[in-house]
Design an enzyme around this catalytic site. Sequence first.
Site, PDB file in Angstrom:
ATOM      1  N   CYS A   1      45.850  40.229  36.858  1.00  9.19           N
ATOM      2  CA  CYS A   1      44.760  39.602  37.552  1.00  9.19           C
ATOM      3  C   CYS A   1      44.032  40.583  38.424  1.00  9.19           C
ATOM      4  CB  CYS A   1      45.593  38.578  38.976  1.00  9.19           C
ATOM      5  SG  CYS A   1      46.827  37.394  38.083  1.00  9.19           S
TER       6      CYS A   1
ATOM      7  N   HIS B   1      47.309  29.822  36.020  1.00 12.35           N
ATOM      8  CA  HIS B   1      46.229  30.521  35.362  1.00 12.35           C
ATOM      9  C   HIS B   1      47.037  31.144  33.980  1.00 12.35           C
ATOM     10  CE1 HIS B   1      43.392  32.074  38.680  1.00 12.35           C
ATOM     11  NE2 HIS B   1      43.016  31.059  38.147  1.00 12.35           N
TER      12      HIS B   1
HETATM   13  N1  ARG Z   1      45.576  33.644  45.314  1.00 14.23           N
HETATM   14  C1  ARG Z   1      44.760  33.869  44.034  1.00 14.23           C
HETATM   15  C2  ARG Z   1      44.699  32.592  43.401  1.00 14.23           C
HETATM   16  O1  ARG Z   1      45.629  31.694  43.555  1.00 14.23           O
HETATM   17  C3  ARG Z   1      45.594  34.511  42.865  1.00 14.23           C
HETATM   18  C4  ARG Z   1      44.822  34.694  41.616  1.00 14.23           C
HETATM   19  C5  ARG Z   1      45.331  35.443  40.531  1.00 14.23           C
HETATM   20  N2  ARG Z   1      44.648  35.745  39.367  1.00 14.23           N
HETATM   21  C6  ARG Z   1      44.942  35.598  38.355  1.00 14.23           C
HETATM   22  N3  ARG Z   1      43.943  36.009  37.296  1.00 14.23           N
HETATM   23  N4  ARG Z   1      46.108  34.860  37.762  1.00 14.23           N
HETATM   24  O2  ARG Z   1      43.611  32.153  42.860  1.00 14.23           O
END
Ligand code: ARG
Length: 295
Positions: free
Chosen positions: A271, A175
Amino acid sequence: MTSRIPPVVRRHRILVCPPEHFTVEYAINPWMEGHGRRPDREEAGRQWRALRDALARTADVVEMPAAPGVPDLVFTANSGLVCGRQVVLSHFRHPERRAEEPINRTWFAANGFDVIEMPAGLYFEGAGDGLWDRGGQRLWLGYGLRSTLEAGQFVAERLGVEVVPLRLVDPRFYHLDTCFCPLDGGFVLYYPEAFHAAALDTIERLVPAERRHAVSREDAFAFACNAVDTGHAVVLHDCSAELERVLHDWGFDVVRTPLGEFHLSGGSAKCLSLRLDEEPAPDEGHEPWPLAAGD
Ligand code: ARG
């Protein structure tokens, strides 16, 4: 040295979701495998409450209810992208997270947001990949690993904003908010290795050298880019003394709050939060999509 004049800031409104049902039971990013253990629920709860309390010192924190069967719902950054009273609802690439979508839709609608749905076939993971620049009106969009490039075009047209697409290439930085952090005043932290060469050119062309800082590998892997700018301080898991110095020189205080249990899922401070009072500056005419060299 460029430093910002600390603004007179309105308290931000930040959405969080308690980790009552947080765990790691599938692997959709490299952080979620190979640890040989699941997050400790008690410790995750303590870390989450400390983050919430740190944010609540200078922001209004709003909690959405936890729900069983959706262990990643705690990562409210991924619920959608807020723009004034509108929200572009996320549509997740991985089926494992799609059960979060109706929960997010219901929460936003019940809290007065106009909900914009993604067209079929486009993936968009909200404020995980869509980050408002803090110095102007543009939206930075990470794509290639979770969100799709065409989602950026849709967002640009629906919200009437300039979207700058940045192609992500390292699955550990899946992300945009794991490797890029726009801060108040137009400052930016970024981890160069997470970006396609053309995306790096775009960042270095659009952000003046004195307003950007390439973080070290060590800081990137400690989720230093996954920081929350509350307008008063930058809240993060941890960062090096060098990075703290850069942030101080820019005029930011640093607040550390350990979030290691959430790193087992690939997420950290940013996150775990979603700013609800996003008011991009009025549109003063922007480049139409697609932008040149926006790879
Ligand atoms: N386990 C989640 C995923 O892989 C973590 C999300 C983290 N969120 C973020 N905004 N980076 O989707």
